[in-house]
Scaffold this motif. Structure first.
Motif, PDB file in Angstrom:
ATOM      1  N   GLN A   7      55.742  36.311  37.362  1.00 37.03           N
ATOM      2  CA  GLN A   7      55.522  37.760  37.251  1.00 37.03           C
ATOM      3  C   GLN A   7      54.047  38.113  37.516  1.00 37.03           C
ATOM      4  OE1 GLN A   7      56.275  39.285  33.347  1.00 37.03           O
ATOM      5  NE2 GLN A   7      56.806  41.324  34.074  1.00 37.03           N
ATOM      6  N   ALA A   8      53.158  37.312  36.937  1.00 34.84           N
ATOM      7  CA  ALA A   8      51.729  37.572  37.120  1.00 34.84           C
ATOM      8  C   ALA A   8      51.325  37.344  38.575  1.00 34.84           C
ATOM      9  CB  ALA A   8      50.915  36.682  36.186  1.00 34.84           C
ATOM     10  N   ALA A  11      52.493  40.317  40.613  1.00 32.61           N
ATOM     11  CA  ALA A  11      51.631  41.482  40.365  1.00 32.61           C
ATOM     12  C   ALA A  11      50.300  41.309  41.096  1.00 32.61           C
ATOM     13  CB  ALA A  11      51.399  41.649  38.865  1.00 32.61           C
ATOM     14  N   TRP A  12      49.780  40.074  41.088  1.00 29.68           N
ATOM     15  CA  TRP A  12      48.520  39.772  41.769  1.00 29.68           C
ATOM     16  C   TRP A  12      48.657  39.999  43.282  1.00 29.68           C
ATOM     17  CZ3 TRP A  12      43.526  39.049  41.657  1.00 29.68           C
ATOM     18  CH2 TRP A  12      42.899  38.290  42.639  1.00 29.68           C
ATOM     19  N   VAL A  13      49.754  39.505  43.862  1.00 32.19           N
ATOM     20  CA  VAL A  13      49.954  39.653  45.310  1.00 32.19           C
ATOM     21  C   VAL A  13      50.086  41.132  45.663  1.00 32.19           C
ATOM     22  CG1 VAL A  13      51.555  39.175  47.217  1.00 32.19           C
ATOM     23  CG2 VAL A  13      50.922  37.342  45.633  1.00 32.19           C
ATOM     24  N   ASP A  14      50.800  41.910  44.833  1.00 35.84           N
ATOM     25  CA  ASP A  14      50.916  43.353  45.083  1.00 35.84           C
ATOM     26  C   ASP A  14      49.537  44.009  45.068  1.00 35.84           C
ATOM     27  OD1 ASP A  14      53.622  43.179  45.297  1.00 35.84           O
ATOM     28  OD2 ASP A  14      54.048  43.943  43.277  1.00 35.84           O
ATOM     29  N   TYR A  15      48.731  43.625  44.074  1.00 33.65           N
ATOM     30  CA  TYR A  15      47.395  44.216  43.948  1.00 33.65           C
ATOM     31  C   TYR A  15      46.531  43.887  45.167  1.00 33.65           C
ATOM     32  CZ  TYR A  15      42.785  45.349  42.221  1.00 33.65           C
ATOM     33  OH  TYR A  15      41.524  45.885  42.100  1.00 33.65           O
ATOM     34  N   ILE A  16      46.571  42.607  45.548  1.00 32.31           N
ATOM     35  CA  ILE A  16      45.782  42.156  46.704  1.00 32.31           C
ATOM     36  C   ILE A  16      46.208  42.918  47.957  1.00 32.31           C
ATOM     37  CG2 ILE A  16      45.512  40.191  48.289  1.00 32.31           C
ATOM     38  CD1 ILE A  16      43.975  39.493  45.976  1.00 32.31           C
ATOM     39  N   THR A  17      47.527  43.057  48.141  1.00 31.27           N
ATOM     40  CA  THR A  17      48.044  43.700  49.344  1.00 31.27           C
ATOM     41  C   THR A  17      47.574  45.147  49.416  1.00 31.27           C
ATOM     42  OG1 THR A  17      49.971  42.290  49.149  1.00 31.27           O
ATOM     43  CG2 THR A  17      50.170  44.149  50.645  1.00 31.27           C
TER      44      THR A  17
END
Ligand SMILES: CC(C)(COP(=O)(O)OP(=O)(O)OC[C@H]1O[C@@H](n2cnc3c(N)ncnc32)[C@H](O)[C@@H]1OP(=O)(O)O)[C@@H](O)C(=O)NCCC(=O)NCCS
Length: 130
Positions: A7-8, A11-17
């Motif tokens: 999950q983390a 969320a990290w990949v979404d933020y980076i994208t």
């Protein structure tokens, strides 16, 4: 870092994208490293980088750093900040090697790499820390 739960990580990949410029290192079909810069403040960016533990100490981190620093320079950033723990001696060695200098050492180390002559006056505390 990097995040460990699925999950983390998502969320990290979404933020980076959505917010960052990032590059990845691939070995075969596996992604083994990532470096990302997040715009922070006026004309500066904040950097984070990690290489999978099984692939560390092979030059991947330094290669990614050089590529992302070159991107930032060409993109017009005046400098790059990052924060690292004092005990992270390998990371500090690598960051120093590509030109980062310690500018704040209150708790963790804050390091800065100036990318323009204008920023060359950024005070470095490297001489004051071991
Ligand atoms: C820090 C990190 C990105 C470096 O990437 P890497 O691919 O392992 O680094 P490289 O192989 O390019 O370079 C490693 C360098 O550290 C040196 N090194 C290794 N262990 C060391 C130690 N304990 N103390 C000092 N230097 C050390 C190596 O000799 C090499 O330097 P050299 O090229 O001058 O010989 C990676 O190790 C990592 O992801 N660490 C965990 C996450 C992290 O700490 N990220 C940074 C947070 S801000």
């Amino acid at each position: 870092m990097p995040p460990v739960s699925r999950q983390a990580i998502e969320a990290w990949v979404d933020y980076i994208t959505e917010n960052c410029f990032s590059i990845v290192a691939e070995c075969g079909r596996k992604i083994v490293g990532q470096a990302a810069v997040i715009p922070s403040g006026r004309d500066t960016a904040e950097l984070c980088i990690f290489v999978h533990r099984n692939y560390q100490n092979r030059g991947i981190g330094q290669q990614m750093l050089r590529l992302i620093v070159d991107y930032c320079r060409r993109a017009g950033y005046r400098g790059i900040y990052l924060t690292t723990e004092r005990s992270n001696v390998r990371a500090i060695h690598v960051f120093r090697k590509v030109g980062f200098r310690i500018v704040d050492s209150c708790y963790d180390y804050e390091m800065f790499l100036p990318l323009t002559d204008f920023c060359e006056t950024q005070p470095a505390k490297d001489d004051q820390v071991s």
